[in-house]
Design a protein around this motif. Structure first.
Motif, PDB file in Angstrom:
ATOM      1  N   THR A  58      -1.131  38.408  23.555  1.00 41.93           N
ATOM      2  CA  THR A  58      -0.936  38.030  22.022  1.00 41.93           C
ATOM      3  C   THR A  58       0.294  37.113  21.911  1.00 41.93           C
ATOM      4  N   LYS A  59       0.287  36.703  20.840  1.00 43.30           N
ATOM      5  CA  LYS A  59       1.627  35.481  20.759  1.00 43.30           C
ATOM      6  C   LYS A  59       2.715  36.299  20.193  1.00 43.30           C
ATOM      7  N   LEU A  60       2.977  37.413  20.670  1.00 40.78           N
ATOM      8  CA  LEU A  60       4.151  38.327  20.331  1.00 40.78           C
ATOM      9  C   LEU A  60       5.404  37.529  20.761  1.00 40.78           C
ATOM     10  N   SER A  61       5.506  37.220  21.927  1.00 41.83           N
ATOM     11  CA  SER A  61       6.695  36.483  22.588  1.00 41.83           C
ATOM     12  C   SER A  61       6.898  35.225  21.768  1.00 41.83           C
ATOM     13  N   ASN A  66       9.929  32.510  17.340  1.00 45.54           N
ATOM     14  CA  ASN A  66      10.046  32.073  15.842  1.00 45.54           C
ATOM     15  C   ASN A  66      11.164  32.848  15.029  1.00 45.54           C
ATOM     16  N   SER A  67      11.142  34.280  15.136  1.00 44.12           N
ATOM     17  CA  SER A  67      11.941  34.928  14.405  1.00 44.12           C
ATOM     18  C   SER A  67      13.410  34.766  14.649  1.00 44.12           C
ATOM     19  N   ILE A 196      20.230  40.035  10.258  1.00 49.08           N
ATOM     20  CA  ILE A 196      19.227  41.096  10.132  1.00 49.08           C
ATOM     21  C   ILE A 196      18.434  40.799   8.735  1.00 49.08           C
ATOM     22  N   GLY A 197      18.732  40.201   7.729  1.00 43.52           N
ATOM     23  CA  GLY A 197      17.851  40.065   6.634  1.00 43.52           C
ATOM     24  C   GLY A 197      16.805  38.956   7.023  1.00 43.52           C
ATOM     25  N   SER A 198      17.170  37.974   7.713  1.00 47.67           N
ATOM     26  CA  SER A 198      16.352  36.966   7.854  1.00 47.67           C
ATOM     27  C   SER A 198      15.517  37.466   8.958  1.00 47.67           C
ATOM     28  N   TRP A 199      15.704  38.540   9.999  1.00 45.75           N
ATOM     29  CA  TRP A 199      14.859  38.788  10.950  1.00 45.75           C
ATOM     30  C   TRP A 199      13.602  39.675  10.337  1.00 45.75           C
ATOM     31  N   ASN A 200      14.152  40.452   9.325  1.00 49.10           N
ATOM     32  CA  ASN A 200      13.349  41.412   8.551  1.00 49.10           C
ATOM     33  C   ASN A 200      12.517  40.843   7.556  1.00 49.10           C
ATOM     34  N   ASN A 201      12.926  39.636   7.207  1.00 54.23           N
ATOM     35  CA  ASN A 201      12.289  39.069   5.941  1.00 54.23           C
ATOM     36  C   ASN A 201      10.574  38.764   6.024  1.00 54.23           C
ATOM     37  N   ILE A 241       9.290  45.920  21.422  1.00 53.58           N
ATOM     38  CA  ILE A 241       9.856  44.441  21.732  1.00 53.58           C
ATOM     39  C   ILE A 241      10.283  43.815  20.405  1.00 53.58           C
ATOM     40  N   ALA A 242       9.893  44.067  19.198  1.00 55.26           N
ATOM     41  CA  ALA A 242      10.304  43.570  17.963  1.00 55.26           C
ATOM     42  C   ALA A 242      11.921  44.133  17.625  1.00 55.26           C
TER      43      ALA A 242
END
Length: 268
Positions: A58-61, A66-67, A196-201, A241-242
């Motif tokens: 997958t492209k999870l990494s 990106n995040s 944290i807000g940007s990470w969860n956006n 992982i996330a």
């Protein structure tokens, strides 16, 4: 009475920690394991093979990178812009200063969803959709950060500023040598909460990005969850992982988070 509070605190900590422990344990289970009782979730055998499979197929990494990159850029730029704006509103006299502050304050009264359509149109006109700039720039305006930092700047005595001016220091020296060091807890609080807000956006990246190479984790994870909806292990691996970067962030900056939030008065 202290032992009662400690016991209640321990119970509350275990209550909130249990889902994280369950997620970590299930993520290292082998696929296809038969689960009959609660104990079966925590019994061996364990394996990290699913981690390797998810990261390689997958492209999870890439989404995690990106995040992280978007969150770091948004955090640095948001705190910098908010600090400069707060300093100007707090310590630099100029015309209509109060009006501009109340204008910023009014930004808290407008739901973010109400600005999505005009924001999307502006981003489209600037030709920054489906790009890193489109993910970063619209997130820089933060009325909360401006208001919180201004309240800290207001608490700094003007005598300190006058002493620097007497020594020949200019506005930039006052800002960097006096204001920023004295408001470090508030800056740390805003930085962590912004990260944290940007990470969860989810909403804005969902609307502004269509290229899966630019997906952030909140966008990419649901696409993988649909593929593995009949399994428990792979979704838990993906969520683990996330979650690891945010968990590490909290463990490293726990004191700054608690101190900054208590000083800034932010709740919820």
């Amino acid at each position: 009475m202290k032992w009662i509070y400690r016991l209640l605190s321990l119970i509350a900590a275990l209550f909130f920690l249990a889902p994280i422990v369950w997620m970590l344990v299930v993520s290292i289970k082998k696929e296809g394991m038969k689960i009959v009782t609660l104990v079966d979730w925590f019994t061996p055998p364990y394996s990290f093979a699913v981690y390797e499979e998810v990261l390689s197929t997958t492209k999870l990494s890439n989404w995690t990178l990106n995040s992280f990159m978007v969150a770091v850029c948004v955090t640095i730029l948001t705190v910098a812009v908010a600090a400069l704006a707060s300093f100007a509103l707090s310590k630099i006299p100029f015309r209509y200063r109060s009006f501009i502050f109340f204008f910023v304050l009014a930004g808290l009264l407008i739901p973010g969803e109400a600005t999505i359509i005009p924001l999307y149109q502006v981003a489209k006109d600037m030709d920054i959709l489906n790009s890193y700039q489109g993910l970063i720039l619209p997130a820089l305006a933060s009325p909360v950060a401006v208001i919180v930092l201004k309240s800290f700047f207001d608490g700094i005595p003007n005598e300190l500023i006058e002493s620097v001016q007497i020594d020949g220091g200019g506005t930039w020296r006052i800002f960097t040598s006096i204001m920023l060091p004295l408001t470090r807890p508030a800056l740390a609080s805003m930085a962590i909460l912004t990260f944290i807000g940007s990470w969860n956006n989810f909403l804005w990246p969902f609307l502004s990005v269509t290229d899966d190479n630019l997906f952030t984790l909140p966008m990419g994870i649901p696409t993988l969850m649909n593929q593995y909806s009949e399994d428990y292990v792979k979704p838990m691996v993906i969520n683990t992982i996330a979650s690891i970067p945010i968990i590490l962030l909290f463990l490293v900056f726990e004191r700054q988070i608690v101190k900054g939030i208590s000083l800034s008065g932010i709740k919820g």
